[in-house]
Write a protein that holds these residues in place. Sequence first.
Motif, PDB file in Angstrom:
ATOM      1  N   ARG A  76       0.830  -1.199   0.000  1.00 24.55           N
ATOM      2  CA  ARG A  76       0.000   0.000   0.000  1.00 24.55           C
ATOM      3  C   ARG A  76       0.867   1.252   0.000  1.00 24.55           C
ATOM      4  O   ARG A  76       0.598   2.210  -0.737  1.00 24.55           O
ATOM      5  CB  ARG A  76      -0.935  -0.012   1.218  1.00 24.55           C
ATOM      6  CG  ARG A  76      -1.980  -1.109   1.202  1.00 24.55           C
ATOM      7  CD  ARG A  76      -3.078  -0.836   2.219  1.00 24.55           C
ATOM      8  NE  ARG A  76      -2.571  -0.787   3.581  1.00 24.55           N
ATOM      9  CZ  ARG A  76      -2.606  -1.798   4.435  1.00 24.55           C
ATOM     10  NH1 ARG A  76      -3.110  -2.958   4.057  1.00 24.55           N
ATOM     11  NH2 ARG A  76      -2.145  -1.676   5.671  1.00 24.55           N
ATOM     12  N   MET A  77       1.922   1.252   0.820  1.00 19.35           N
ATOM     13  CA  MET A  77       2.803   2.408   0.869  1.00 19.35           C
ATOM     14  C   MET A  77       3.570   2.557  -0.436  1.00 19.35           C
ATOM     15  O   MET A  77       3.795   3.697  -0.902  1.00 19.35           O
ATOM     16  CB  MET A  77       3.755   2.263   2.049  1.00 19.35           C
ATOM     17  CG  MET A  77       4.700   3.451   2.228  1.00 19.35           C
ATOM     18  SD  MET A  77       3.851   5.059   2.365  1.00 19.35           S
ATOM     19  CE  MET A  77       2.927   4.820   3.885  1.00 19.35           C
ATOM     20  N   ALA A  78       3.970   1.457  -1.052  1.00 23.64           N
ATOM     21  CA  ALA A  78       4.682   1.531  -2.325  1.00 23.64           C
ATOM     22  C   ALA A  78       3.804   2.139  -3.413  1.00 23.64           C
ATOM     23  O   ALA A  78       4.272   2.943  -4.234  1.00 23.64           O
ATOM     24  CB  ALA A  78       5.152   0.137  -2.734  1.00 23.64           C
ATOM     25  N   VAL A  79       2.532   1.790  -3.427  1.00 21.72           N
ATOM     26  CA  VAL A  79       1.607   2.358  -4.410  1.00 21.72           C
ATOM     27  C   VAL A  79       1.418   3.855  -4.175  1.00 21.72           C
ATOM     28  O   VAL A  79       1.424   4.660  -5.118  1.00 21.72           O
ATOM     29  CB  VAL A  79       0.254   1.627  -4.355  1.00 21.72           C
ATOM     30  CG1 VAL A  79      -0.775   2.347  -5.221  1.00 21.72           C
ATOM     31  CG2 VAL A  79       0.406   0.187  -4.804  1.00 21.72           C
ATOM     32  N   LEU A  80       1.266   4.256  -2.915  1.00 21.52           N
ATOM     33  CA  LEU A  80       1.097   5.675  -2.607  1.00 21.52           C
ATOM     34  C   LEU A  80       2.325   6.482  -3.018  1.00 21.52           C
ATOM     35  O   LEU A  80       2.208   7.577  -3.590  1.00 21.52           O
ATOM     36  CB  LEU A  80       0.817   5.859  -1.111  1.00 21.52           C
ATOM     37  CG  LEU A  80      -0.538   5.336  -0.606  1.00 21.52           C
ATOM     38  CD1 LEU A  80      -0.656   5.551   0.893  1.00 21.52           C
ATOM     39  CD2 LEU A  80      -1.692   6.007  -1.330  1.00 21.52           C
ATOM     40  N   LYS A  81       3.501   5.971  -2.738  1.00 20.90           N
ATOM     41  CA  LYS A  81       4.717   6.681  -3.120  1.00 20.90           C
ATOM     42  C   LYS A  81       4.863   6.739  -4.637  1.00 20.90           C
ATOM     43  O   LYS A  81       5.391   7.722  -5.177  1.00 20.90           O
ATOM     44  CB  LYS A  81       5.941   6.006  -2.487  1.00 20.90           C
ATOM     45  CG  LYS A  81       6.032   6.203  -0.981  1.00 20.90           C
ATOM     46  CD  LYS A  81       7.299   5.575  -0.416  1.00 20.90           C
ATOM     47  CE  LYS A  81       7.403   5.830   1.083  1.00 20.90           C
ATOM     48  NZ  LYS A  81       8.632   5.229   1.661  1.00 20.90           N
ATOM     49  N   HIS A  82       4.423   5.694  -5.320  1.00 17.98           N
ATOM     50  CA  HIS A  82       4.502   5.689  -6.781  1.00 17.98           C
ATOM     51  C   HIS A  82       3.656   6.809  -7.379  1.00 17.98           C
ATOM     52  O   HIS A  82       4.105   7.529  -8.280  1.00 17.98           O
ATOM     53  CB  HIS A  82       4.031   4.340  -7.307  1.00 17.98           C
ATOM     54  CG  HIS A  82       3.932   4.280  -8.812  1.00 17.98           C
ATOM     55  ND1 HIS A  82       5.000   3.970  -9.616  1.00 17.98           N
ATOM     56  CD2 HIS A  82       2.876   4.497  -9.650  1.00 17.98           C
ATOM     57  CE1 HIS A  82       4.623   4.009 -10.885  1.00 17.98           C
ATOM     58  NE2 HIS A  82       3.335   4.316 -10.925  1.00 17.98           N
ATOM     59  N   HIS A  83       2.435   6.993  -6.882  1.00 20.50           N
ATOM     60  CA  HIS A  83       1.519   7.965  -7.469  1.00 20.50           C
ATOM     61  C   HIS A  83       1.659   9.367  -6.878  1.00 20.50           C
ATOM     62  O   HIS A  83       1.440  10.347  -7.597  1.00 20.50           O
ATOM     63  CB  HIS A  83       0.075   7.489  -7.280  1.00 20.50           C
ATOM     64  CG  HIS A  83      -0.302   6.320  -8.138  1.00 20.50           C
ATOM     65  ND1 HIS A  83      -0.608   6.432  -9.474  1.00 20.50           N
ATOM     66  CD2 HIS A  83      -0.394   4.996  -7.852  1.00 20.50           C
ATOM     67  CE1 HIS A  83      -0.896   5.247  -9.980  1.00 20.50           C
ATOM     68  NE2 HIS A  83      -0.777   4.351  -9.011  1.00 20.50           N
ATOM     69  N   PHE A  84       2.002   9.467  -5.594  1.00 17.49           N
ATOM     70  CA  PHE A  84       2.003  10.770  -4.935  1.00 17.49           C
ATOM     71  C   PHE A  84       3.392  11.363  -4.732  1.00 17.49           C
ATOM     72  O   PHE A  84       3.500  12.523  -4.331  1.00 17.49           O
ATOM     73  CB  PHE A  84       1.301  10.668  -3.579  1.00 17.49           C
ATOM     74  CG  PHE A  84      -0.185  10.510  -3.674  1.00 17.49           C
ATOM     75  CD1 PHE A  84      -1.016  11.617  -3.666  1.00 17.49           C
ATOM     76  CD2 PHE A  84      -0.768   9.261  -3.781  1.00 17.49           C
ATOM     77  CE1 PHE A  84      -2.386  11.486  -3.744  1.00 17.49           C
ATOM     78  CE2 PHE A  84      -2.131   9.106  -3.872  1.00 17.49           C
ATOM     79  CZ  PHE A  84      -2.955  10.225  -3.863  1.00 17.49           C
ATOM     80  N   VAL A  85       4.450  10.594  -5.005  1.00 16.24           N
ATOM     81  CA  VAL A  85       5.798  11.111  -4.770  1.00 16.24           C
ATOM     82  C   VAL A  85       6.628  11.124  -6.048  1.00 16.24           C
ATOM     83  O   VAL A  85       7.082  12.179  -6.496  1.00 16.24           O
ATOM     84  CB  VAL A  85       6.526  10.292  -3.684  1.00 16.24           C
ATOM     85  CG1 VAL A  85       7.948  10.799  -3.490  1.00 16.24           C
ATOM     86  CG2 VAL A  85       5.757  10.365  -2.367  1.00 16.24           C
ATOM     87  N   ARG A  86       6.820   9.971  -6.673  1.00 12.56           N
ATOM     88  CA  ARG A  86       7.742   9.944  -7.814  1.00 12.56           C
ATOM     89  C   ARG A  86       7.034   9.815  -9.156  1.00 12.56           C
ATOM     90  O   ARG A  86       7.279  10.576 -10.059  1.00 12.56           O
ATOM     91  CB  ARG A  86       8.756   8.805  -7.657  1.00 12.56           C
ATOM     92  CG  ARG A  86       8.188   7.452  -7.310  1.00 12.56           C
ATOM     93  CD  ARG A  86       9.284   6.419  -7.172  1.00 12.56           C
ATOM     94  NE  ARG A  86       8.762   5.102  -6.841  1.00 12.56           N
ATOM     95  CZ  ARG A  86       8.634   4.642  -5.616  1.00 12.56           C
ATOM     96  NH1 ARG A  86       9.001   5.414  -4.602  1.00 12.56           N
ATOM     97  NH2 ARG A  86       8.137   3.449  -5.375  1.00 12.56           N
ATOM     98  N   HIS A  87       6.174   8.861  -9.339  1.00 12.80           N
ATOM     99  CA  HIS A  87       5.428   8.591 -10.569  1.00 12.80           C
ATOM    100  C   HIS A  87       6.312   8.709 -11.809  1.00 12.80           C
ATOM    101  O   HIS A  87       6.376   9.755 -12.451  1.00 12.80           O
ATOM    102  CB  HIS A  87       4.231   9.526 -10.723  1.00 12.80           C
ATOM    103  CG  HIS A  87       3.184   8.939 -11.649  1.00 12.80           C
ATOM    104  ND1 HIS A  87       3.411   8.717 -12.987  1.00 12.80           N
ATOM    105  CD2 HIS A  87       1.921   8.511 -11.411  1.00 12.80           C
ATOM    106  CE1 HIS A  87       2.329   8.187 -13.544  1.00 12.80           C
ATOM    107  NE2 HIS A  87       1.419   8.044 -12.603  1.00 12.80           N
TER     108      HIS A  87
END
Length: 293
Positions: free
Chosen positions: A243-254
Amino acid sequence: MEEIRNLSLTGIPVLFLPGNAGSYKQVRSIGSVSLRKAESVGYSDHFDVFSINFNEELVALYGGSLQKQTQFVHISIKAILRLYKNQEFPPQSVILLGHSMGGLIARALFTLRNFKPQLINLIITQATPHVMPVLPIDHYLTDFYALVNDYWTLNQNQLQNITLLSVAGGFRDYQVRSGLTVLPSLIKNSALSVVSTAIPRTWASTDHLSIVWCKELILTTSRALFDMIDEETAQITEDPSKRMAVLKHHFVRHPAKLYEPSSETAVNISETARCFFVKTRNWELLVTKVSFI
């Protein structure tokens, strides 16, 4: 519509909590976007979006209603989960999406004596003042903040399975400055605090109300929710690291591509090989033998 009228629900439950003087109708943005995404892309899974009606109470000025609202949300969560009892694999938890003070209510649920933490595994807050009240003019309000923040500080080890995301509106939010939306640093492994101006593919500041219906931010939130779905259970994954990996993917680096949980196994190329196929978007070249002439 007939299935909805009969409450024959088969999706993933999401509960929206409005903030100070907020309307339950503010949920229509995330609800409509997630529905269109599920229908247009052809997803087999979808989200059932619910909303709480707090009668637009002014809880940011008087904290006496915060405890009652928290208890009401607890009852509502149990009522929502009962709607899925006839499913083969019914959901065991509800996603909470809170705007402003609604985000604080989401964290306050864990302070209730008879509350089961398993009922929630993901909390997303928008323009929520987590640190302290914007106007600490009421002792009920300051006492409620102390109760919530002290609980999350003292019980951080028991709350590691709860994933939190706090989104701030940036410089256009004159009601709640971004510094107040930062989650406690003690839960940094399971919490993420971002500003809308720094979110990839959003890059825009929002005022305190428009953060609820900002199209770019809603699209990012919807993409993240769909990427958290476990294919086997058709619910949000129970793995907090994913869940945290998905959030960082979309909200931090993408990195301008779809989310992939892991890369493919390395491919070994023989000296005589001239053509090979790579079935992944993630790749890298590792040279082990180099000869210079």
